[in-house]
Design a protein around this motif. Structure first.
Motif, PDB file in Angstrom:
ATOM      1  N   ASP A   1       1.793  -0.183 -12.708  1.00  0.00           N
ATOM      2  CA  ASP A   1       2.377   0.308 -11.457  1.00  0.00           C
ATOM      3  C   ASP A   1       3.335  -0.749 -10.908  1.00  0.00           C
ATOM      4  O   ASP A   1       3.050  -1.416  -9.909  1.00  0.00           O
ATOM      5  CB  ASP A   1       1.264   0.615 -10.447  1.00  0.00           C
TER       6      ASP A   1
ATOM      7  N   CYS B   1       7.955   4.581  -8.965  1.00  0.00           N
ATOM      8  CA  CYS B   1       8.601   5.153  -7.781  1.00  0.00           C
ATOM      9  C   CYS B   1      10.113   5.235  -7.954  1.00  0.00           C
ATOM     10  O   CYS B   1      10.826   5.515  -6.990  1.00  0.00           O
ATOM     11  CB  CYS B   1       8.268   4.333  -6.536  1.00  0.00           C
TER      12      CYS B   1
ATOM     13  N   TRP C   1       0.870  -1.172   0.000  1.00  0.00           N
ATOM     14  CA  TRP C   1       0.000   0.000   0.000  1.00  0.00           C
ATOM     15  C   TRP C   1       0.904   1.218   0.000  1.00  0.00           C
ATOM     16  O   TRP C   1       1.973   1.214   0.623  1.00  0.00           O
ATOM     17  CB  TRP C   1      -0.924   0.011   1.218  1.00  0.00           C
ATOM     18  N   GLN C   2       0.493   2.275  -0.680  1.00  0.00           N
ATOM     19  CA  GLN C   2       1.303   3.494  -0.701  1.00  0.00           C
ATOM     20  C   GLN C   2       1.523   4.019   0.717  1.00  0.00           C
ATOM     21  O   GLN C   2       0.592   4.057   1.522  1.00  0.00           O
ATOM     22  CB  GLN C   2       0.615   4.567  -1.544  1.00  0.00           C
TER      23      GLN C   2
ATOM     24  N   ALA D   1      -0.835   9.697  -0.785  1.00  0.00           N
ATOM     25  CA  ALA D   1      -0.397   9.129  -2.057  1.00  0.00           C
ATOM     26  C   ALA D   1      -1.517   8.460  -2.844  1.00  0.00           C
ATOM     27  O   ALA D   1      -1.621   8.674  -4.065  1.00  0.00           O
ATOM     28  CB  ALA D   1       0.741   8.141  -1.827  1.00  0.00           C
TER      29      ALA D   1
ATOM     30  N   GLU E   1       7.873  10.109  -7.033  1.00  0.00           N
ATOM     31  CA  GLU E   1       6.929   9.286  -7.783  1.00  0.00           C
ATOM     32  C   GLU E   1       6.570  10.011  -9.080  1.00  0.00           C
ATOM     33  O   GLU E   1       6.421  11.232  -9.091  1.00  0.00           O
ATOM     34  CB  GLU E   1       5.653   9.052  -6.957  1.00  0.00           C
TER      35      GLU E   1
END
Length: 467
Positions: free
Chosen positions: A396, A423, A295-296, A301, A458
């Protein structure tokens, strides 16, 4: 002008980065050059490149060489004294992460706040420089692409008052040989005891993990959702640690925290108290995230990234009712749920995640969306098995990026567009180069400072086949 002396350093006090033979532990005076990817600045010493941490470009500094083998292609160093400071240098907010203070006490600083000695504006400027350099060096652009405004955008200033602190909803800790909470020094086995984590949310610090006797534990992971729901503490036991010992540690934690034991290698989680998962919330949806599932970590985010992705896809008319889309490396379904809302009952969403536990979370989170198909497996395999005429893909990947093989599969799938969330600017630029060599172009790019006081940033990009 010197900002701090460092004569108390003893080269044998605490081994940094392995303390190889050669010049490791020695000091040198360096003129600091430009920033480089990875949290360093570039300097030269006797003709050799030295990557210097805890510096600001343009400074003259005294450093301790932390990795300086005679046969090494380059050396590494930490600043221990600033002889000519930059106007952008500030006092570090966290003593154990401050290289000047830490080495003044004979040990290396903890990692994770390597830009804390600079103003936030300077940090973002350097991150923008790094992204620009990666785009020209690895992606093959002759100059910075015009679709990017050249800025790394701040996130969460309304909540932190512009300090860049208190944003982490997840944190990872090590344990010292004496059983105290600690964190590793950069590229080192040395563990520094900690009694605060200023980048972490108040909910994490309120657990006061540093007050516990953690003997028998190798690692501690903490998740404290930004929505205020129950936090989860994960204990990774040392070999041979008994269940009785784990339950004693769990009993010493605040009652509001769930506690579980976990095996980082096997990915298994065993309940000690409360739940083995946390409930996260973002963009109008709730998400179950088990154990140390992804999870961010910045509280803002999820909303920031979903907003950037959907804005790009809506602008290009790629995400509408009836569209066929996919969420690759989908995690617990953050982007999938929002895409399902957008395509409605007449569209379809393929959600692909490799980790079995995280994929199970996605199934639970998306069970009420019949237009979503959740598949656990490698992205390239799933795309081969389930070919579709995609309108758009959301990509992602982990820090290492998608890689050449996956990019080839994505190009072969012939979607109308891809929203790429990254990222790591180096792996992103490398993958972007693969796309460009396959006839794709960069149609949009934004960069966000989701990791204040670190070198990380990011990016969200919109990619499309060249006309």
């Amino acid at each position: 002008m010197s900002t701090r002396t460092s004569r108390a350093i003893q080269p044998a006090a605490a081994p940094a980065e392995g303390d190889q033979a050669g010049h490791t532990g020695q000091e040198a005076v360096l003129d600091v050059g430009p920033v480089a990817h990875g949290g360093h600045c570039v300097a030269r010493h006797e003709g050799r490149v030295v990557f210097v941490r805890h510096a600001v470009p343009g400074e003259k500094v005294r450093v301790r060489l932390t990795d300086a083998g005679d046969d090494a292609k380059f050396w590494r160093a930490d600043v221990i004294e600033v002889l000519d400071p930059s106007p952008d240098r500030v006092e570090h907010f966290w003593h154990v992460a401050d290289s000047l203070r830490a080495w003044g006490h004979g040990h290396p600083p903890v990692g994770g706040a390597e830009f804390g000695h600079m103003t936030l504006a300077k940090q973002r400027s350097l991150k923008a420089d790094v992204l620009a350099e990666q785009l020209t060096r690895l992606a093959g652009f002759e100059q910075v692409p015009s679709v990017w405004n050249g800025a790394v955008e701040p996130v969460g200033e309304a909540d932190d008052g512009g300090t860049g602190l208190g944003w982490r909803t997840r944190a990872s800790f090590s344990v010292t040989p004496g059983g105290r909470l600690g964190m590793h020094a950069h590229r080192s086995d040395y563990i520094v005891p900690v009694r605060e984590m200023p980048l972490a949310s108040e909910a994490i610090n309120a657990l006061r993990l540093w007050d516990l006797d953690l003997q028998g534990i190798d690692r501690v992971e903490v998740a404290a959702p930004a929505n205020g729901s129950r936090p989860l503490v994960l204990l990774a036991p040392s070999p041979g640690t008994k269940d009785k010992r784990l339950r004693a540690i769990a009993a010493a934690l605040p009652a509001e925290a769930s506690v579980a034991a976990f095996d980082p290698l096997a990915g298994t989680v065993a309940q000690l108290r409360g739940r083995t998962w946390v409930q996260e919330s973002a963009v109008g949806h709730d998400y179950r995230v088990t154990g140390e599932g992804f999870w961010q970590i910045h509280r803002d985010a999820p909303g920031t990234l979903v907003g950037a992705v959907t804005e790009f896809l809506h602008q290009g008319d790629y995400l509408n009712p009836g569209a066929v889309v996919a969420d690759l490396y989908a995690g617990a379904g953050l982007f999938t749920a929002v895409m399902a809302d957008a395509v409605g009952g007449t569209g379809s969403v393929l959600s692909v995640e490799g980790a079995p536990g995280t994929s199970r979370d996605a199934r639970k989170n998306l069970h009420s969306s019949p237009q979503v198909e959740v598949v656990q497996g490698r992205v390239e395999r799933v795309l081969r098995q389930k070919p579709r005429n995609f309108d758009a893909l959301v990509l992602d990947p982990p820090r290492a990026g998608a890689g050449k093989a996956v990019v080839g599969q994505l190009v072969a799938a012939q979607p109308r567009a891809i929203a790429y969330v990254s990222c790591d600017p180096a792996s992103f630029a490398r993958d972007l180069g693969y796309f460009r060599r396959s006839g794709w172009g960069l149609a949009g790019l934004r960069a966000f400072d989701l990791y204040p006081h670190t070198h990380h940033l990011e990016t969200v990009a919109l990619l499309a086949p060249a006309p």
